[in-house]
Scaffold this active site. Structure first.
Site, short mmCIF file in Angstrom:
data_model
loop_
_atom_site.label_atom_id
_atom_site.label_comp_id
_atom_site.label_asym_id
_atom_site.label_seq_id
_atom_site.Cartn_x
_atom_site.Cartn_y
_atom_site.Cartn_z
N ARG A 111 45.31 27.98 34.66
CA ARG A 111 44.92 29.38 34.53
C ARG A 111 45.58 29.91 33.27
O ARG A 111 46.81 29.90 33.15
CB ARG A 111 45.38 30.20 35.74
CG ARG A 111 45.37 31.68 35.47
CD ARG A 111 45.60 32.54 36.67
NE ARG A 111 44.42 32.54 37.52
CZ ARG A 111 44.19 33.44 38.49
NH1 ARG A 111 45.05 34.41 38.70
NH2 ARG A 111 43.11 33.37 39.23
N HIS A 138 35.60 32.27 35.55
CA HIS A 138 36.39 31.99 36.76
C HIS A 138 35.49 31.21 37.72
O HIS A 138 35.09 31.71 38.78
CB HIS A 138 36.83 33.33 37.36
CG HIS A 138 37.93 33.23 38.39
ND1 HIS A 138 38.55 32.04 38.71
CD2 HIS A 138 38.52 34.19 39.15
CE1 HIS A 138 39.47 32.28 39.63
NE2 HIS A 138 39.48 33.57 39.91
N GLN A 141 36.21 30.81 41.66
CA GLN A 141 35.97 32.03 42.44
C GLN A 141 34.51 32.11 42.90
O GLN A 141 34.22 32.39 44.06
CB GLN A 141 36.31 33.27 41.58
CG GLN A 141 36.04 34.58 42.29
CD GLN A 141 36.96 34.81 43.47
OE1 GLN A 141 38.17 34.68 43.34
NE2 GLN A 141 36.41 35.14 44.64
N ASP A 233 34.81 44.10 40.39
CA ASP A 233 36.12 43.53 40.03
C ASP A 233 36.92 44.64 39.34
O ASP A 233 36.37 45.69 38.99
CB ASP A 233 35.92 42.31 39.11
CG ASP A 233 37.21 41.57 38.79
OD1 ASP A 233 38.23 41.80 39.48
OD2 ASP A 233 37.22 40.78 37.82
N CYS A 273 36.58 39.71 44.09
CA CYS A 273 37.41 38.51 44.00
C CYS A 273 38.85 38.76 44.42
O CYS A 273 39.56 37.84 44.78
CB CYS A 273 37.38 37.96 42.57
SG CYS A 273 37.91 39.19 41.35
N ARG A 301 38.19 30.23 48.94
CA ARG A 301 38.79 29.61 47.75
C ARG A 301 39.38 28.26 48.16
O ARG A 301 39.24 27.26 47.45
CB ARG A 301 39.90 30.51 47.16
CG ARG A 301 39.41 31.81 46.57
CD ARG A 301 38.55 31.59 45.33
NE ARG A 301 39.26 30.86 44.30
CZ ARG A 301 40.14 31.39 43.45
NH1 ARG A 301 40.39 32.69 43.47
NH2 ARG A 301 40.76 30.64 42.53
N1 NVA Z 1 39.01 39.86 36.10
C1 NVA Z 1 40.26 39.66 36.78
C2 NVA Z 1 40.11 38.64 37.85
C3 NVA Z 1 41.37 38.34 38.64
C4 NVA Z 1 41.17 37.29 39.68
C5 NVA Z 1 41.32 39.25 35.79
O1 NVA Z 1 41.04 38.42 34.92
O2 NVA Z 1 42.43 39.77 35.85
N1 CP Z 2 40.77 36.01 42.89
C1 CP Z 2 41.83 35.39 42.31
O1 CP Z 2 41.67 34.49 41.46
O2 CP Z 2 43.04 35.84 42.73
P1 CP Z 2 44.47 35.49 42.13
O3 CP Z 2 44.55 36.16 40.77
O4 CP Z 2 45.45 36.05 43.11
O5 CP Z 2 44.59 34.01 41.98
#
Ligand code: NVA
Ligand code: CP
Length: 314
Positions: A111, A138, A141, A233, A273, A301
């Site tokens: 990540r 992502h 997800q 989101d 998400c 997930r």
């Molecule tokens: N769009 C959000 C998703 C988190 C799971 C981010 O990138 O912070």
């Molecule tokens: N939805 C998701 O990816 O959550 P986290 O940021 O907690 O991993």
């Protein structure tokens, strides 16, 4: 070799636009089987003796916990690595990191911020690389989200999903995923916050093949009209914290609230998400209401990623 019948063995999961429709179907079928087995207490040690390195340069609750538990349930070992503590954080190249990791572990989940960093890691790694979120997308997800939609609606093809909010990583993977599986998608964003044009082009090309309709609009009411699924989101993603206050004003008309959801089908699903900001992109009434399936998504997930790991590393 491996257990995949669609050629996923030894491959990477970097973005949904790189997968074939039959590969997405296989992941979802295996995810459903593994979930059923786990609920019935049947163990499935498909990755005995295998190690997954998990590199995080951004925060996480769901991704970290679900991948870690996934490896444990598959009989393997999850190795958590904070990007800051690796030599990567002090300037060691991604290529060298990939080659070194390939000598120790059997797969890498990462990540991070730049999508190109994950592509670079995958280019040099001799083992599968799984994208656990980048600024661009992502994919894990959306596989969990598709599993959730199938559980509640019995299918994906022909349904309408409305995404309301920022044209971000999650929106991108929804666009690419829906276009692959033949699900109609309508995306409503404020001007200047539309999805990446490269993602839209890829989705439009896949939609031609699958029969999906891809619609982009500035009007949330139009997007959610007769929708089977409403998805939103956060308005400020990780890395955009400094823009949070400004975005609150810009995205105000995109809030998913009781008035907006009235336009959708009565049995619509609300999806997010997570993490969510109640009172910003969604009201508590909607996310904590009877149509919300956000915790099913979070649970899935685990199951969807177990399928990905089993098919790519097994
Ligand atoms: N769009 C959000 C998703 C988190 C799971 C981010 O990138 O912070
Ligand atoms: N939805 C998701 O990816 O959550 P986290 O940021 O907690 O991993």
């Amino acid at each position: 070799m491996g257990i995949s019948k669609t050629g996923l063995g030894g491959k990477d999961l970097i973005a949904l636009y790189s997968l074939g429709r039959e590969q997405i179907t296989e992941i979802l079928e295996v995810a459903a089987r593994l979930k059923d087995e786990q609920k019935r207490g049947i163990s499935h040690p498909i990755l005995t003796g295998k190690t997954l390195a998990m590199i995080f340069t951004k925060s996480s609750t769901r991704t970290r916990v679900s991948f870690e538990v996934a490896m444990h349930q598959l009989g393997g070992y999850p190795l958590f690595l904070s990007g800051q503590e690796l030599q990567l954080g002090r300037g060691e190249t991604i290529a060298d990191t990939a080659m070194v990791m390939s000598r120790y572990v059997d797969g890498i989940m990462i990540r991070t911020f730049a999508h190109s960093d994950v592509e670079e890691l995958a280019k040099y790694a001799e083992i599968p690389v799984v994208n656990g979120l980048t600024d661009l997308n992502h994919p894990c997800q959306i596989l969990a989200d598709f599993q959730t939609i199938i559980e509640h609606k019995g299918k994906l093809e022909g349904l309408k999903l409305a995404y309301v909010g920022d044209g971000n990583n999650v929106c991108h993977s929804l666009l690419n995923g829906c276009a692959k599986v033949g699900m109609n998608i309508s995306v409503a964003t404020p001007a200047g916050y539309e999805p990446d044009p490269r993602i839209i082009s890829l989705a439009e090309a896949d939609a031609k093949a699958s029969g999906a309709v891809v619609e982009l609009t500035g009007d949330p009411l139009k997007a959610v009209k007769d929708a089977d699924v409403i998805y939103t989101d956060v308005w400020a993603s990780m890395g955009q914290e400094a823009e949070h206050e400004e975005r609150l004003k810009i995205f105000k008309s995109c809030q998913v609230n009781t008035e907006l959801v009235r336009e959708a089908k009565p049995d619509y699903l609300f999806m997010h998400c997570l993490p969510a900001h109640r009172g910003e992109e969604v009201t508590a009434e909607v996310i904590d209401g009877p149509n919300s399936v956000v915790f099913d998504e979070a649970e899935n997930r685990l199951h969807a990623q177990k399928a990905v790991l089993a098919l790519m590393m097994g």
